[in-house]
Write a protein that holds these residues in place. Structure first.
Motif, PDB file in Angstrom:
ATOM      1  N   ALA A  96       0.836  -1.206   0.000  1.00  0.00           N
ATOM      2  CA  ALA A  96       0.000   0.000   0.000  1.00  0.00           C
ATOM      3  C   ALA A  96       0.868   1.251   0.000  1.00  0.00           C
ATOM      4  N   ALA A  97       1.956   1.240   0.803  1.00  0.00           N
ATOM      5  CA  ALA A  97       2.875   2.385   0.852  1.00  0.00           C
ATOM      6  C   ALA A  97       3.553   2.589  -0.496  1.00  0.00           C
ATOM      7  N   ASN A  98       3.993   1.500  -1.100  1.00  0.00           N
ATOM      8  CA  ASN A  98       4.646   1.602  -2.407  1.00  0.00           C
ATOM      9  C   ASN A  98       3.680   2.084  -3.478  1.00  0.00           C
ATOM     10  N   SER A  99       2.446   1.625  -3.402  1.00  0.00           N
ATOM     11  CA  SER A  99       1.447   2.070  -4.375  1.00  0.00           C
ATOM     12  C   SER A  99       1.220   3.576  -4.266  1.00  0.00           C
ATOM     13  N   ALA A 100       1.105   4.073  -3.020  1.00  0.00           N
ATOM     14  CA  ALA A 100       0.930   5.518  -2.805  1.00  0.00           C
ATOM     15  C   ALA A 100       2.151   6.286  -3.285  1.00  0.00           C
ATOM     16  N   ASN A 101       3.333   5.733  -3.012  1.00  0.00           N
ATOM     17  CA  ASN A 101       4.578   6.391  -3.416  1.00  0.00           C
ATOM     18  C   ASN A 101       4.662   6.531  -4.927  1.00  0.00           C
ATOM     19  N   TYR A 102       4.414   5.457  -5.639  1.00  0.00           N
ATOM     20  CA  TYR A 102       4.552   5.489  -7.088  1.00  0.00           C
ATOM     21  C   TYR A 102       3.425   6.276  -7.751  1.00  0.00           C
ATOM     22  N   ALA A 103       2.257   6.335  -7.100  1.00  0.00           N
ATOM     23  CA  ALA A 103       1.160   7.129  -7.659  1.00  0.00           C
ATOM     24  C   ALA A 103       1.511   8.620  -7.639  1.00  0.00           C
ATOM     25  N   ILE A 157       3.993  11.029   0.316  1.00  0.00           N
ATOM     26  CA  ILE A 157       4.708  12.298   0.111  1.00  0.00           C
ATOM     27  C   ILE A 157       6.099  12.049  -0.474  1.00  0.00           C
ATOM     28  N   GLY A 158       6.637  10.854  -0.215  1.00  0.00           N
ATOM     29  CA  GLY A 158       7.951  10.536  -0.774  1.00  0.00           C
ATOM     30  C   GLY A 158       7.945  10.456  -2.281  1.00  0.00           C
ATOM     31  N   GLY A 159       6.778  10.212  -2.869  1.00  0.00           N
ATOM     32  CA  GLY A 159       6.681  10.151  -4.316  1.00  0.00           C
ATOM     33  C   GLY A 159       7.048  11.457  -4.985  1.00  0.00           C
ATOM     34  N   PHE A 160       6.740  12.577  -4.353  1.00  0.00           N
ATOM     35  CA  PHE A 160       7.084  13.878  -4.924  1.00  0.00           C
ATOM     36  C   PHE A 160       8.602  14.065  -4.966  1.00  0.00           C
ATOM     37  N   PHE A 161       9.269  13.706  -3.874  1.00  0.00           N
ATOM     38  CA  PHE A 161      10.725  13.844  -3.828  1.00  0.00           C
ATOM     39  C   PHE A 161      11.390  12.820  -4.743  1.00  0.00           C
ATOM     40  N   GLY A 162      10.885  11.601  -4.689  1.00  0.00           N
ATOM     41  CA  GLY A 162      11.437  10.571  -5.561  1.00  0.00           C
ATOM     42  C   GLY A 162      11.243  10.894  -7.031  1.00  0.00           C
ATOM     43  N   THR A 429       6.429   4.611 -13.237  1.00  0.00           N
ATOM     44  CA  THR A 429       5.887   4.664 -11.886  1.00  0.00           C
ATOM     45  C   THR A 429       4.390   4.374 -11.865  1.00  0.00           C
ATOM     46  N   ALA A 430       3.694   4.682 -12.959  1.00  0.00           N
ATOM     47  CA  ALA A 430       2.282   4.305 -13.051  1.00  0.00           C
ATOM     48  C   ALA A 430       2.146   2.791 -12.981  1.00  0.00           C
ATOM     49  N   GLY A 431       3.028   2.085 -13.694  1.00  0.00           N
ATOM     50  CA  GLY A 431       3.014   0.628 -13.644  1.00  0.00           C
ATOM     51  C   GLY A 431       3.324   0.105 -12.250  1.00  0.00           C
ATOM     52  N   GLN A 432       4.302   0.722 -11.584  1.00  0.00           N
ATOM     53  CA  GLN A 432       4.658   0.292 -10.235  1.00  0.00           C
ATOM     54  C   GLN A 432       3.525   0.549  -9.246  1.00  0.00           C
ATOM     55  N   ALA A 433       2.868   1.703  -9.385  1.00  0.00           N
ATOM     56  CA  ALA A 433       1.759   2.028  -8.480  1.00  0.00           C
ATOM     57  C   ALA A 433       0.641   1.006  -8.610  1.00  0.00           C
ATOM     58  N   ILE A 434       0.288   0.673  -9.838  1.00  0.00           N
ATOM     59  CA  ILE A 434      -0.793  -0.289 -10.066  1.00  0.00           C
ATOM     60  C   ILE A 434      -0.375  -1.680  -9.603  1.00  0.00           C
ATOM     61  N   SER A 435       0.876  -2.049  -9.875  1.00  0.00           N
ATOM     62  CA  SER A 435       1.365  -3.369  -9.480  1.00  0.00           C
ATOM     63  C   SER A 435       1.300  -3.552  -7.966  1.00  0.00           C
ATOM     64  N   HIS A 436       1.829  -2.580  -7.218  1.00  0.00           N
ATOM     65  CA  HIS A 436       1.789  -2.696  -5.759  1.00  0.00           C
ATOM     66  C   HIS A 436       0.368  -2.535  -5.238  1.00  0.00           C
TER      67      HIS A 436
END
Length: 503
Positions: A96-103, A157-162, A429-436
């Protein structure tokens, strides 16, 4: 109107036309210079400078610094993730955290090109690096206090920095190296990223080697990761501004003239609907989709120490594989297009085999309820079940190295590369968000695997069409840059027309 007034009016018109013509010619010449590497003369002052300064400003050192950033940031995040579900007892919170991050990273990278062009690569990396230790801290807090919401919040929020880091490093990978060194330099970056995971894996294995059962890893593991994540900021501060970076022959990195936000937005929109960008969507979306599928696979079916061993073993294999692969696709004995086809087969064929293999294993897991697979209890079962994970992870990085190399075949200036890199990371990252995201639920884990296989089937024909567009030999002309030329000329003409009317 008197004759003198008539003469004055005609003189002003001639003067305005001449100004407009001269301004347009200057812009056209600048764009021509941006399109043709041969017009970038070697920087003689750089070539005469002390060796230490040449090394400091050189593209090779910049690649090492980007590698250090990946080592301390994304690599440490991946090392945690490679423990299977972030090292937690179950993978669902981490997914869930990774999905939020990549989204959020997807949203950030969509507009990352214009942002990087305005902020610069160096400052984007500095901002991103300040956030690295916070992600490791969130897993520590969750492991010690059970605060799951903090992991998900930090991920979001880490997604913005990443996202800033993703676009900055993508831009550098596409524009800093010379064509004949692209595979080598990108290989250095990928290897350093995986060396971070290798070190993280060694630490995880050392701390958790005695834990043969299932469950969470030792809390000490996260404290060590936090310390390593603090190394990113010094590395970012050492980066040279792009205007001061020099290639091995002393030439500056190709730069285009600064553009307004309006022009940057227009160019981004043109980039999005460009044929090459549309063909890039499925390969980029697919490239790391396996992450959520296979880290969940590892977490649900392997013991803690088997997961810790994996976090050490697969980066080691990946470093060796990607180093050799980078040299393969830089081999001058074949044309650029031939290397594109060979590189595609290098990772695509093994991954197809892995998907079939994993589908068979899932049927066996369902039948025999296999969990906590360990390399000491039943080595044969561990090897049979772990090998597909090892192959997909190592060839996954070869896939990303290849896609960067492939996009670099359509090389252009830094600003155009920022738009290309931003959109590439957006799709990825769209793919990663959906995958996680689809792996954050406790549904049948075969479903995400089948979705992954479906995306692979869509990726193959689109990537094939993209490869067919690759020129046989390296070139610097880019038709997206040509669109920029047209926009720049039109903007200059409009500005001069307004100034002329005000005279």
């Amino acid at each position: 109107m008197t004759s003198s007034n008539i003469l004055t009016t005609h003189g002003d018109d001639d003067k305005n036309k001449q100004m407009e013509h001269d301004g347009t010619a200057v812009i056209q010449q600048q764009v021509a210079n941006d399109m043709n590497d041969d017009t970038r003369e070697p920087d003689q002052a750089y070539l005469r400078a002390p060796k230490r300064l040449r090394w400091f400003r050189g593209t090779l050192f910049q690649m090492f610094l980007f590698g250090l950033l990946s080592f301390s940031g994304p690599a440490m995040s991946d090392a945690i993730d490679n423990l299977g579900g972030g090292g937690l007892a179950t993978p669902y919170t981490a997914n869930a955290a990774n999905s939020a991050n990549y989204a959020t990273a997807c949203a950030m990278t969509l507009f990352g090109g214009p942002l990087i062009n305005k902020m610069g690569i160096k400052w984007s990396c500095i901002i991103a690096a300040t956030f690295f230790p916070i992600q490791g801290a969130s897993y520590y807090v969750n492991s010690k206090y059970g605060t799951q919401w903090f992991v998900i919040f930090v991920g979001a929020i880490g997604g913005f920095f990443g996202g800033l880091l993703y676009v900055a490093e993508s831009t550098a990978m596409l524009s800093y190296p010379q064509p004949h060194q692209r595979g080598k330099y990108i290989g250095i970056w990928v290897s350093m990223r995986n060396s971070g995971q290798l070190l993280g894996g060694a630490i995880s294995l050392g701390v958790n080697v005695k834990t043969a059962g299932v469950g969470a890893v030792s809390i000490t593991t996260y404290l060590i990761f936090i310390v390593l994540e603090c190394l990113g900021l010094p590395g970012a501060l050492l980066l040279s501004p792009t205007s001061k970076v020099r290639q091995t022959d002393g030439r500056p990195v190709p730069l285009a003239a600064p553009q307004s936000w309006k022009i940057e937005t227009k160019l981004l929109l043109k980039h999005i609907v460009h044929k090459r960008t549309l063909l890039m969507f499925f390969p980029a979306f697919y490239s790391f989709f396996y992450g959520g599928v296979y880290t969940t696979y590892l977490s649900l079916h392997f013991s803690v120490r088997a997961r810790a061993l994996s976090s050490f073993l697969y980066p080691l294999v990946t470093i060796m594989l990607c180093t050799a692969f980078g040299r393969l696709i830089d081999n001058k004995r074949w044309s650029q297009k031939t290397r594109a086809w060979i590189g595609f087969a290098f990772w695509a064929v093994p991954q197809a085999a892995v998907f079939i293999w994993t589908a068979i294993l899932y049927a066996q897991f369902e039948k025999h309820n296999l969990k906590g697979i360990d390399y000491t209890n039943n080595t044969a079962d561990w090897f049979r079940c772990y090998l597909p994970y090892l192959i997909i992870q190592s060839t996954g990085y070869a896939c990303q190295l290849y896609l960067y190399w492939l996009l670099g075949c359509f090389s252009s200036d830094v600003k155009s590369s920022a738009r290309t890199g931003g959109l590439f990371r957006c799709f990825e990252t769209a793919g990663q968000a959906i995958s996680h995201g689809i792996n954050s639920r406790t549904s049948d884990k075969r479903v995400p695997l089948y979705i992954n296989i479906g995306i692979y089937c869509l990726m193959v024909p689109t990537l094939t069409m993209l490869i067919r567009m690759v020129p046989s030999n390296p070139q610097t002309y880019d038709d997206v840059t040509e669109e920029k030329a047209v926009e720049a000329v039109n903007e200059t003409q409009e500005t001069m027309a307004v100034e002329a009317r005000g005279l």
